[in-house]
Design a protein around this motif. Structure first.
Motif, mmCIF file in Angstrom:
data_model
loop_
_atom_site.group_PDB
_atom_site.id
_atom_site.type_symbol
_atom_site.label_atom_id
_atom_site.label_comp_id
_atom_site.label_asym_id
_atom_site.label_seq_id
_atom_site.Cartn_x
_atom_site.Cartn_y
_atom_site.Cartn_z
ATOM 1 N N ARG A 56 17.671 -40.210 0.835
ATOM 2 C CA ARG A 56 17.759 -39.000 0.026
ATOM 3 C C ARG A 56 16.409 -38.300 -0.023
ATOM 4 O O ARG A 56 15.424 -38.879 -0.462
ATOM 5 N N TRP A 57 16.383 -37.073 0.413
ATOM 6 C CA TRP A 57 15.165 -36.276 0.397
ATOM 7 C C TRP A 57 14.951 -35.665 -0.987
ATOM 8 O O TRP A 57 15.896 -35.325 -1.688
ATOM 9 N N GLU A 58 13.698 -35.503 -1.331
ATOM 10 C CA GLU A 58 13.313 -34.819 -2.570
ATOM 11 C C GLU A 58 12.381 -33.666 -2.209
ATOM 12 O O GLU A 58 11.458 -33.843 -1.410
ATOM 13 N N LYS A 59 12.633 -32.495 -2.775
ATOM 14 C CA LYS A 59 11.731 -31.365 -2.546
ATOM 15 C C LYS A 59 10.631 -31.381 -3.600
ATOM 16 O O LYS A 59 10.907 -31.479 -4.801
ATOM 17 N N ALA A 376 16.465 -27.476 4.759
ATOM 18 C CA ALA A 376 15.297 -27.616 5.620
ATOM 19 C C ALA A 376 15.393 -26.721 6.852
ATOM 20 O O ALA A 376 16.484 -26.381 7.313
ATOM 21 N N PRO A 377 14.252 -26.336 7.419
ATOM 22 C CA PRO A 377 14.265 -25.547 8.646
ATOM 23 C C PRO A 377 14.646 -26.412 9.843
ATOM 24 O O PRO A 377 14.492 -27.636 9.815
ATOM 25 N N VAL A 393 5.781 -31.369 5.785
ATOM 26 C CA VAL A 393 5.119 -30.209 5.192
ATOM 27 C C VAL A 393 5.489 -28.957 5.975
ATOM 28 O O VAL A 393 5.065 -28.754 7.114
ATOM 29 N N GLY A 394 6.306 -28.106 5.351
ATOM 30 C CA GLY A 394 6.657 -26.835 5.968
ATOM 31 C C GLY A 394 7.586 -26.979 7.152
ATOM 32 O O GLY A 394 8.259 -27.988 7.347
ATOM 33 N N GLY A 395 7.629 -25.925 7.948
ATOM 34 C CA GLY A 395 8.508 -25.881 9.099
ATOM 35 C C GLY A 395 8.856 -24.439 9.423
ATOM 36 O O GLY A 395 8.317 -23.490 8.830
ATOM 37 N N LEU A 406 8.388 -18.818 8.528
ATOM 38 C CA LEU A 406 7.819 -20.078 8.066
ATOM 39 C C LEU A 406 8.234 -20.383 6.632
ATOM 40 O O LEU A 406 8.519 -19.471 5.852
ATOM 41 N N THR A 407 8.249 -21.658 6.286
ATOM 42 C CA THR A 407 8.442 -22.080 4.910
ATOM 43 C C THR A 407 7.242 -22.913 4.472
ATOM 44 O O THR A 407 6.652 -23.635 5.274
ATOM 45 N N GLY A 408 6.893 -22.806 3.200
ATOM 46 C CA GLY A 408 5.804 -23.594 2.655
ATOM 47 C C GLY A 408 6.296 -24.788 1.855
ATOM 48 O O GLY A 408 5.502 -25.461 1.200
ATOM 49 N N ASP A 409 7.610 -25.068 1.899
ATOM 50 C CA ASP A 409 8.173 -26.176 1.138
ATOM 51 C C ASP A 409 7.726 -27.525 1.723
ATOM 52 O O ASP A 409 7.414 -27.635 2.916
#
Length: 419
Positions: A56-59, A376-377, A393-395, A406-409
Motif C-alpha cells: 500500500r502506497w502512501e502519499k 501516480a505518473p 520522488v515526482g515523475g 511534471l508532478t512534485g508529489d
C-alpha cells in the motif's frame, strides 16, 4: 513482506534485473529454505511460492520544492534527502530534446518520524542525479565538474573539496567506510605506480590517473593500489564487510561478439593495500550491485547467447549474486522476464530492491509485481530506500497528445525488515 493491495507474485528465482538473491551460505538450513522443493543446483536460487498481497502506497505531504526532473534523492541516516534537479519543461517520452539542464541548488529533507519536510540551505553548485554520488555515514558526496561537494546532514551544512586526479567525466563514487572512492568506469591502460611505470592513457590520449580514495579527515585524495583485472569496462566497486569488491569486464576486441563479456572480480582488503583475484563469473551484467547484508546482487533481468553469428553455445544471465565470504557466484533460475513487471521504479536496497517493475525480497527469494499508486505518473521519478521504506520522488505524466507534465508529489511504500 508487509501485505499490500493486489499484486501478482511470481514463484521463481532470478536470472537478472532486480536480483538480490543468494549464493549458498554457512547455514545449511537457510540454503535448504532458499532452494525450496525444486532441487536448485548449488549457487542457484528458486523462489518458494508466495501469497503476498500488494503493498500500500502512501502519499507524503507536499514538499517545498518545485516539480523537477533529474532530482538527486538519497537516504542519509533515517531521512530522505532531495536536492537539485531541473525544473525546466520536461521532454516527452521517446522524444529527442536538445535542451541543456539547468541544475538547481535547493533541496529539502523529509523526516519520517514527524512526517515533515524541511528546506535545506542551498548547495554551492547546481546538482543533478546524473552526477556521481554516494553517502558515507551522515554525509552526502556529489562529484561535479568543478568540485567534490558534500552535505553533512548532522550539521546541515554544505562544503566543497578537491577533485580527484582521476578523469571525473567517467567515474563512479563508492563508499569505503567513512571514506569515498572515485573509480573510473573504464580502465584502458595500467596506471603508473610507485615503481615508476608509465601511466596508461584513455581514448583521448590523456594520462589515466587510476582509482583514488578521499579521506575527509585530511581533505586529500590518494591512489588505490592497481587492481589485478587489467584494462576493463563497466567497473563497479562495492563495499562489503569482507572488503571492497571490484567487478569489471575485460576490454577485448569486439566485446560480446567473439566471446561473452563475463563479469570478473577482485577483492581489496579492509586496509586498502592488497587485491586478491577472485573466480570469474558466468554473468554478463555487473552494471550495479546491491548489498543485501549477506551477498552482492546485480538486479538486471534478461539473458543473452551471443546471437546467430557468434553464438556462445550457452545463454548467460545479466544479473546474479556474489558472496564475498565464500567467493561463490550465484545464478538465478525461473526469473521474471525482462520488461514484464509493473511500475518501472529503480531503487536498489538491502534485502529488498525495486527494479524493472518488480519488488524482490532476497530473504524469501520472492518476486512481486510493483503496482503504481492510483494517482501516480506513468514515468516514476527518482527512487530510494530509506530503511524499510521505498520513496518515489515526482515523475512525469504524458497526455494523449504527447504533452508531458511534471508532478512534485512523493509516494512511500513500507516493507518490513529491510534494515
Amino acid at each position: 513482506m508487509r501485505p499490500v493491495a493486489g499484486t501478482a507474485v511470481l514463484s521463481g528465482a532470478l536470472a537478472a534485473v532486480l536480483a538480490l538473491a543468494a549464493c549458498s551460505s554457512d547455514d545449511p538450513a537457510a540454503d535448504a529454505t532458499r532452494a525450496g522443493a525444486t532441487g536448485a543446483a548449488p549457487g542457484e536460487v528458486t523462489a518458494a511460492p508466495s501469497a503476498h498481497p500488494a503493498l500500500r502506497w502512501e502519499k507524503l505531504p507536499a514538499s517545498p520544492l518545485t516539480p523537477r526532473t533529474a532530482v538527486l534523492a538519497v537516504a542519509v541516516g533515517d531521512r530522505l534527502l532531495v536536492v537539485g534537479g531541473d525544473d525546466g519543461p520536461p521532454c516527452p517520452p521517446n522524444a529527442d530534446c536538445a535542451a541543456t539542464p539547468a541544475p538547481l541548488r535547493d533541496g529539502a529533507v523529509h523526516d519520517a518520524a514527524t512526517g515533515e519536510w524541511t528546506k535545506l540551505p542551498e548547495a554551492p553548485l547546481g546538482l543533478l542525479n546524473q552526477f556521481p554520488a554516494t553517502v558515507a555515514g551522515d554525509v552526502l558526496y556529489v562529484l561535479t565538474d568543478t568540485a567534490l561537494v558534500s552535505f553533512d546532514a548532522a550539521a546541515s551544512a554544505w562544503d566543497t573539496h578537491p577533485l580527484p586526479a582521476t578523469d571525473h567525466r567517467d567515474v563512479r563514487l563508492a563508499t569505503l567506510g567513512e571514506r569515498v572512492a572515485a573509480v573510473a568506469g573504464e580502465r584502458v591502460g595500467d596506471p603508473g605506480g610507485d615503481d615508476g611505470e608509465a601511466a596508461g592513457t584513455d581514448e583521448a590520449g590523456t594520462e589515466e590517473a587510476g582509482d583514488e580514495v578521499f579521506d575527509p579527515a585530511t581533505e586529500t585524495w590518494s591512489r588505490l593500489p592497481v587492481d589485478p583485472l587489467g584494462p576493463g569496462f563497466d567497473r563497479v566497486l562495492t563495499d562489503t564487510p569482507a572488503g571492497a569488491v571490484l567487478t569489471a569486464k575485460e576490454s577485448v576486441e569486439a566485446p560480446g561478439s567473439i566471446a561473452p563479456p563475463i563479469v570478473r572480480a577482485a577483492q581489496l582488503d579492509p586496509e586498502l593495500k592488497t587485491w586478491t583475484r577472485l573466480p570469474d563469473s558466468e554473468l554478463i551484467g555487473g552494471y550495479r550491485w546491491a548489498w543485501t547484508g549477506e551477498r552482492m546482487v546485480d538486479p538486471t533481468l534478461g539473458e543473452a547467447d551471443g546471437g546467430t553469428v557468434n553464438n556462445w553455445g550457452r545463454s548467460l544471465p545479466y544479473g546474479g549474486t556474489f558472496d564475498p565470504a565464500t567467493k561463490e557466484w550465484g545464478r538465478f533460475v525461473e526469473a521474471p522476464d525482462a520488461y514484464s513487471g509493473g511500475w518501472a521504479v529503480e531503487a536498489l536496497g538491502g534485502p529488498v530492491s525495486a527494479s524493472g517493475g518488480w519488488l524482490y525480497d532476497d530473504r524469501t527469494a520472492e518476486w512481486s509485481v510493483l503496482t503504481a499508486p492510483a494517482d501516480a505518473p506513468g514515468l516514476p521519478g527518482a527512487a530510494v530506500w530509506v530503511g524499510d521504506t521505498l520513496y518515489v520522488v515526482g515523475g512525469q505524466f504524458t497526455d494523449r497528445s504527447g504533452q508531458a507534465a511534471l508532478t512534485g508529489d512523493t509516494w512511500a511504500l513500507t516493507v518490513d525488515g529491510t534494515d
